[in-house]
Design an enzyme around this catalytic site. Structure first.
Site, PDB file in Angstrom:
ATOM      1  N   ASP A 291       0.769  -1.212   0.137  1.00  0.00           N
ATOM      2  CA  ASP A 291       0.010   0.033  -0.143  1.00  0.00           C
ATOM      3  C   ASP A 291       0.884   1.198   0.145  1.00  0.00           C
ATOM      4  O   ASP A 291       1.715   1.443   1.110  1.00  0.00           O
ATOM      5  CB  ASP A 291      -0.724   0.104   1.226  1.00  0.00           C
ATOM      6  CG  ASP A 291      -1.708   1.263   1.391  1.00  0.00           C
ATOM      7  OD1 ASP A 291      -1.776   1.915   0.647  1.00  0.00           O
ATOM      8  OD2 ASP A 291      -2.234   1.368   2.716  1.00  0.00           O
TER       9      ASP A 291
ATOM     10  N   HIS B  52      -3.770   4.495   6.788  1.00  0.00           N
ATOM     11  CA  HIS B  52      -2.574   3.870   5.838  1.00  0.00           C
ATOM     12  C   HIS B  52      -1.163   4.071   6.596  1.00  0.00           C
ATOM     13  O   HIS B  52      -0.902   5.116   7.351  1.00  0.00           O
ATOM     14  CB  HIS B  52      -2.732   4.369   4.534  1.00  0.00           C
ATOM     15  CG  HIS B  52      -4.062   4.293   3.718  1.00  0.00           C
ATOM     16  ND1 HIS B  52      -4.255   3.216   2.828  1.00  0.00           N
ATOM     17  CD2 HIS B  52      -5.289   4.941   3.911  1.00  0.00           C
ATOM     18  CE1 HIS B  52      -5.468   3.225   2.511  1.00  0.00           C
ATOM     19  NE2 HIS B  52      -6.021   4.118   2.841  1.00  0.00           N
TER      20      HIS B  52
HETATM   21 ZN   LIG Z   1      -9.181   0.674   2.613  1.00  0.00          ZN
END
Ligand SMILES: [Zn+2]
Length: 567
Positions: free
Chosen positions: A205, A378
């Site tokens: 990510d 994130h």
């Molecule tokens: Zn997500």
């Protein structure tokens, strides 16, 4: 539909593992990646990308499924890493286009998915199979282990994919939260062990690679809320994404601790709170929840309202509150609004306007830019580095991010010791093939995306979008003439109608002049007749002349529709 594959493209015989991206690279959202080996395809996530709010009626964008449709007999499963729309939102469209296979999802994701399939009338089309973290899902060529990760939604998973050419780790959306509100920190030892055993490829990510500080944990939010709520004099309204059950749980726990009540505004919010309770989250819901209709029965400072709409979405609960149009929630001086979610790029204008209106209602408004009331889901740069150090992959491909995020993340991987030639920045449509000693882009699908207008799934072509943009920016002019069908002679008109062209005060004059232009074309047309009929194409002449006329007089060429009725 935006297309796609030339005949035979991407269909070269393959002797390795093929990874194809239909979305999620070079943009945030629309995550969709597929793993293909011989006669088997597994689709990892199938999400949408929300269109900017003023994008000429296009509500969202989905992957173009042509590649999958052409190989639908090979598709054995969809696997959802978690329940965010940019990971599951396009699944109904994949099923509707005839790509049908079991869908694997975690508990909370399963509940969201089943509801979604119900809404689209697709509940019986595909089976949803629920996995627990640590489960192994076995296919002919792939074996996939699910590993719990921290994210801004409960039940998010990374996938450890054993393939015939080696092990691939797909992080999904993740962060490393040492103090998560629900569950445990991502399992450091497990990822370290995968690294020890050997990881061929890491897909990780990239969303927050530009941020250098370690992201705060959920506990930070809890402490911040605790302070804010203690100081609040009136009603408290917290807006958030309806899928963020963890954040809901934090607010409910605080309410419980402070003797306050919680009311939910927004149908999705109520639905997701119910799902959360059913699988064992939101343990304080029973003692603190009241119906939104009951809030008048309590003192103002006893009530916390949880609402959706933090992106300024049209008709959302928060927008209605900001406009003073919410049936139950009217703000006043002393009230506090806490917008606890990030502003998705593209929505800033709508959000800004809404914040102004909330202030006008007399409330204090706290949002990301002025207060730490949201933590991202994130991983930031130091956490991404950590993931690379745990797993020590041979190959690396950054995923989930705009192009610059991918480039930064690729650099980080090289700094962490992945060989230069083993780092690959791919974009949507890329087809990568790999074996133990092979790693290369072999083909590319052009623009694998479809613009969608609404739930029915009507797609909007580039041409339609261009027309809409022109109509929106330049306006439209109709010129009407009536012609004798037999003789071809004009018998009535012209009538000229304009929409969205100029200020009404100028319109009368302008359209009279435009009529003169059309009359001149008509007389040229009449004069061009010989025994075989007219020599000029009257509609085309009118279009050209009118566009020229408007450009000279108002500086723009509107869309001109010359209509000639044959009677
Ligand atoms: Zn997500």
């Amino acid at each position: 539909m935006s297309i796609v594959l030339d005949t035979g493209r991407g269909s070269k015989a393959s002797d390795g593992l093929r990874i194809v991206w239909l979305g999620g690279l070079g943009e945030i959202g629309m995550n969709c990646m597929l793993f293909e080996y011989e006669d088997e395809i597994i689709v990892l996530d199938c999400g949408i990308h929300f269109s900017d709010l003023d994008h000429f009626g296009v509500e969202f964008v989905i992957p173009d499924f042509t590649y999958l449709r052409e190989r639908k007999h090979k598709v054995k499963a969809f696997i959802a890493t978690h329940g965010h729309e940019d990971h599951i939102g396009a699944l109904p469209f994949a099923l509707k286009s005839g790509i049908v296979a079991p869908i694997y999802a975690s508990q909370f994701t399963t509940m969201l998915l089943k509801k979604k399939l119900d809404e689209y009338g697709l509940r019986d089309t595909a089976e949803v199979r629920t996995f627990r973290m640590g489960d192994e899902i076995k296919f002919k060529h792939f074996k996939i282990r699910t590993e719990s990760v921290n994210h801004s939604i409960v039940d998010a998973a990374a996938l450890i994919i054993e393939t015939p050419v080696g092990r691939v780790i797909h992080t999904g959306d993740f962060k490393i939260d040492k103090t998560p509100f629900y569950g445990n920190m991502i399992d450091e030892r497990a990822f370290g062990r995968y690294g020890d055993e050997g990881v061929l490829l890491l897909l990780s990510d990239s969303t927050n690679v530009e941020r250098d500080t370690v992201s705060s944990g959920d506990s930070m939010i809890y402490e911040t809320f605790e302070k804010l709520f203690a100081q609040a004099e009136g009603l408290i309204l917290v807006s958030m994404f309806a899928s963020n059950v963890g954040r809901m749980g934090q607010v409910m726990k605080l309410a419980h601790q402070m003797g306050k009540k919680v009311a939910l505004s927004g149908r999705t919010m109520e639905q997701n709170a119910k799902f959360g309770q059913e699988i064992g989250y939101l343990e304080h819901a029973k003692s603190v929840l009241i119906s939104i209709d009951q809030i008048d029965q309590y003192d103002r400072d006893q009530v916390i309202v949880l609402s959706t709409g933090s992106q300024g979405e049209y008709r959302s609960a928060l927008i209605r509150v900001s406009n003073g149009e919410h049936a139950q929630v009217k703000l006043q001086k002393g009230d506090l609004v806490v917008m606890s979610s990030k502003f998705i790029p593209g929505n800033e204008r709508a959000i800004g306007k809404m914040i102004n209106n909330l202030f006008k209602q007399g409330a204090e408004v706290l949002y990301e830019a002025v207060h730490d009331i949201h933590v991202s889901g994130h991983a930031t740069r130091p956490e991404l580095k950590q993931m690379l150090e745990w797993t020590r992959p041979k190959y690396f491909i950054p995923i989930h991010g705009e192009y610059r995020h991918l480039v930064h993340h690729a650099k980080l991987a090289r700094e962490c010791g992945v060989a230069e030639k083993n780092v690959l920045v791919a974009v949507n449509g890329d087809i990568v093939e790999m074996g133990p000693s092979r790693f290369e882009k072999i083909d590319h699908i052009d623009e694998p995306r479809v613009l969608i207008e609404g739930r029915e799934g009507n797609d909007v072509s580039k041409l339609v979008l261009k027309d809409r943009r022109q109509l929106g920016e330049k306006g439209v002019v109709f010129s009407l003439l009536v012609r004798n069908a037999e003789s071809g002679r004009i018998i009535s008109g012209p009538e000229i109608i304009a929409k969205g062209l100029v200020h009404e005060s100028m319109e009368g004059w302008l359209l009279e002049e435009a009529k003169t232009v059309v009359k001149k074309v008509v007389s040229r047309y009449e004069r061009s007749f010989d025994e075989r009929g007219p020599k000029i194409d009257i509609q085309e002449e009118i279009r050209v002349e009118l566009r020229r006329f408007f450009e000279a007089n108002i500086g723009k060429k509107p869309v001109v529709l010359p209509i000639v009725l044959d009677l």
